[in-house]
Design an enzyme around this catalytic site. Structure first.
Site, PDB file in Angstrom:
ATOM      1  CE  LYS A  78       0.743   1.237   4.577  1.00 31.92           C
ATOM      2  NZ  LYS A  78       1.650   2.301   4.972  1.00 31.92           N
ATOM      3  CG  ASP A  88      -0.510   0.061   8.458  1.00 30.26           C
ATOM      4  OD1 ASP A  88      -1.190   0.999   8.929  1.00 30.26           O
ATOM      5  OD2 ASP A  88       0.649   0.211   8.035  1.00 30.26           O
TER       6      ASP A  88
HETATM    7  O1  C5P Z   1      -0.243  -1.334  15.350  1.00 29.38           O
HETATM    8  P1  C5P Z   1       1.214  -1.414  15.023  1.00 29.38           P
HETATM    9  O2  C5P Z   1       1.869  -2.636  15.607  1.00 29.38           O
HETATM   10  O3  C5P Z   1       1.507  -1.245  13.583  1.00 29.38           O
HETATM   11  O4  C5P Z   1       1.876  -0.160  15.729  1.00 29.38           O
HETATM   12  C1  C5P Z   1       3.241  -0.054  16.041  1.00 29.38           C
HETATM   13  C2  C5P Z   1       3.437   1.118  17.000  1.00 29.38           C
HETATM   14  O5  C5P Z   1       3.154   2.350  16.327  1.00 29.38           O
HETATM   15  C3  C5P Z   1       2.482   1.099  18.189  1.00 29.38           C
HETATM   16  O6  C5P Z   1       3.022   0.373  19.269  1.00 29.38           O
HETATM   17  C4  C5P Z   1       2.341   2.570  18.529  1.00 29.38           C
HETATM   18  O7  C5P Z   1       3.449   3.000  19.281  1.00 29.38           O
HETATM   19  C5  C5P Z   1       2.434   3.238  17.186  1.00 29.38           C
HETATM   20  N1  C5P Z   1       1.120   3.563  16.591  1.00 29.38           N
HETATM   21  C6  C5P Z   1       0.414   4.656  17.064  1.00 29.38           C
HETATM   22  N2  C5P Z   1      -0.790   4.982  16.502  1.00 29.38           N
HETATM   23  C7  C5P Z   1      -1.292   4.240  15.483  1.00 29.38           C
HETATM   24  C8  C5P Z   1      -0.580   3.133  14.978  1.00 29.38           C
HETATM   25  C9  C5P Z   1       0.632   2.820  15.559  1.00 29.38           C
HETATM   26  O8  C5P Z   1       0.856   5.353  17.993  1.00 29.38           O
HETATM   27  N3  C5P Z   1      -2.467   4.595  14.944  1.00 29.38           N
END
Ligand code: C5P
Length: 289
Positions: A10, A132
């Site tokens: 993406k 994502d």
């Molecule tokens: O959800 P994911 O594992 O991709 O997120 C990785 C890190 O990115 C999370 O632990 C968080 O610190 C940050 N994050 C965030 N807000 C989001 C997505 C991710 O703060 N909407």
């Protein structure tokens, strides 16, 4: 029986961070669009869940696809497995959603193979796996909100060809680190995403000045040499480049396939970044054979 799926990458055409939430995550407003660069996943029945990765080194702990298969198995209380062969083409931890896409395809296929569609909520499982992942459950273009779990399909881009440039980096926990260095000055109000949604739903061609990314400043400051790669890419391609996700991948719109190939070759030679030519996927058909 072995079946083959594609897991598309993406791009974030807009990525606005609206603010930090009490749970530590950030609220987003973003236009996500699938592109043709894709990993290939082959699934076969097996006693346990296992995954062979080809084409790139990937630590088992970073393999969100394995977690997807195991989460589905545990949630449904099943005693079945699958052997998955993952042929990586999407650069890892690059802002292109490769791991999230692999995980979503794994959920979609194994839920079908194990006949779980009525028993589990793939949207809930996807949101548990990563912010994502929900986008990749089906649509080509969407406005994504909340932490990433609110996915509203929109009309795909009418524009076709793109140049991608992905510099290498060695930043562990990249996404979390990039979110952590955002300041309120990097936050947006969602208006750029609304403007792009309206334009895409009206079938208007994309314009570079509609594409924004809240991480542009933080990524330049955090990834060594990104600022210079970015500048050189724009210089040799003669096009503005935009950041995808939390980076470090950059993309530019090209007028046609020939221009995209010419520019990608120049960008690779001038910057050492890995360059790809791809096009928007209006409605991804995941199953390849
Ligand atoms: O959800 P994911 O594992 O991709 O997120 C990785 C890190 O990115 C999370 O632990 C968080 O610190 C940050 N994050 C965030 N807000 C989001 C997505 C991710 O703060 N909407």
């Amino acid at each position: 029986m072995a079946v083959v799926y594609k897991a598309f990458a993406k791009l974030n055409l807009t990525l606005e961070v609206l603010g930090k939430r009490p749970d530590g995550f950030h609220d987003l407003a973003s236009v996500f669009h699938a592109v043709s660069l894709a990993d290939r996943l082959t699934f076969e029945d097996a006693a346990d869940v296992s995954c062979d990765v080809r084409g790139m080194a990937l630590a088992p702990a970073d393999n969100i696809m394995l977690r997807a298969a195991e989460l589905l198995r545990e949630t449904a209380g099943l005693d079945r497995g699958a052997r998955i062969v993952l042929e990586k083409a999407i650069p890892v931890a690059a802002g292109l959603g490769g791991g999230s896409s692999d995980a979503a395809v794994t959920l979609v296929h194994l839920a079908e193979r194990w006949r779980l569609a009525d028993r589990v909520s793939l949207a809930d499982l996807a949101a548990q796996l990563g912010s994502d992942v929900p986008f990749f459950l089906g649509t080509g273009a969407a406005v994504v909100r909340g932490r990433g779990e609110q996915v509203e399909p929109i009309s795909p881009a009418t524009h076709g060809w793109l140049i991608l440039a992905t510099p290498t980096h060695a930043l562990a926990g990249k996404t979390g680190r990039l979110f952590a260095v955002l300041t309120p000055d990097d936050f947006g109000d969602g208006r750029a995403t609304e403007r792009l949604r309206a334009a895409m739903n009206a079938g208007e061609p994309l314009r570079d000045d509609w594409l924004v990314n809240a991480f542009s400043r933080a990524a330049r400051a955090t990834f060594p040499a990104l600022a210079e790669t970015w500048r050189r890419a724009e210089e040799v391609a003669g096009r503005p480049f935009h950041l995808s996700g939390a980076g470090p991948s950059l993309f530019a719109l090209a007028a046609n396939e020939a221009e995209a190939h010419r520019a990608a070759a120049r960008v690779a030679a001038a910057t050492g970044a890995s360059a790809h030519v791809c096009h928007f996927e209006p409605q991804p058909r995941l199953r390849a054979g």
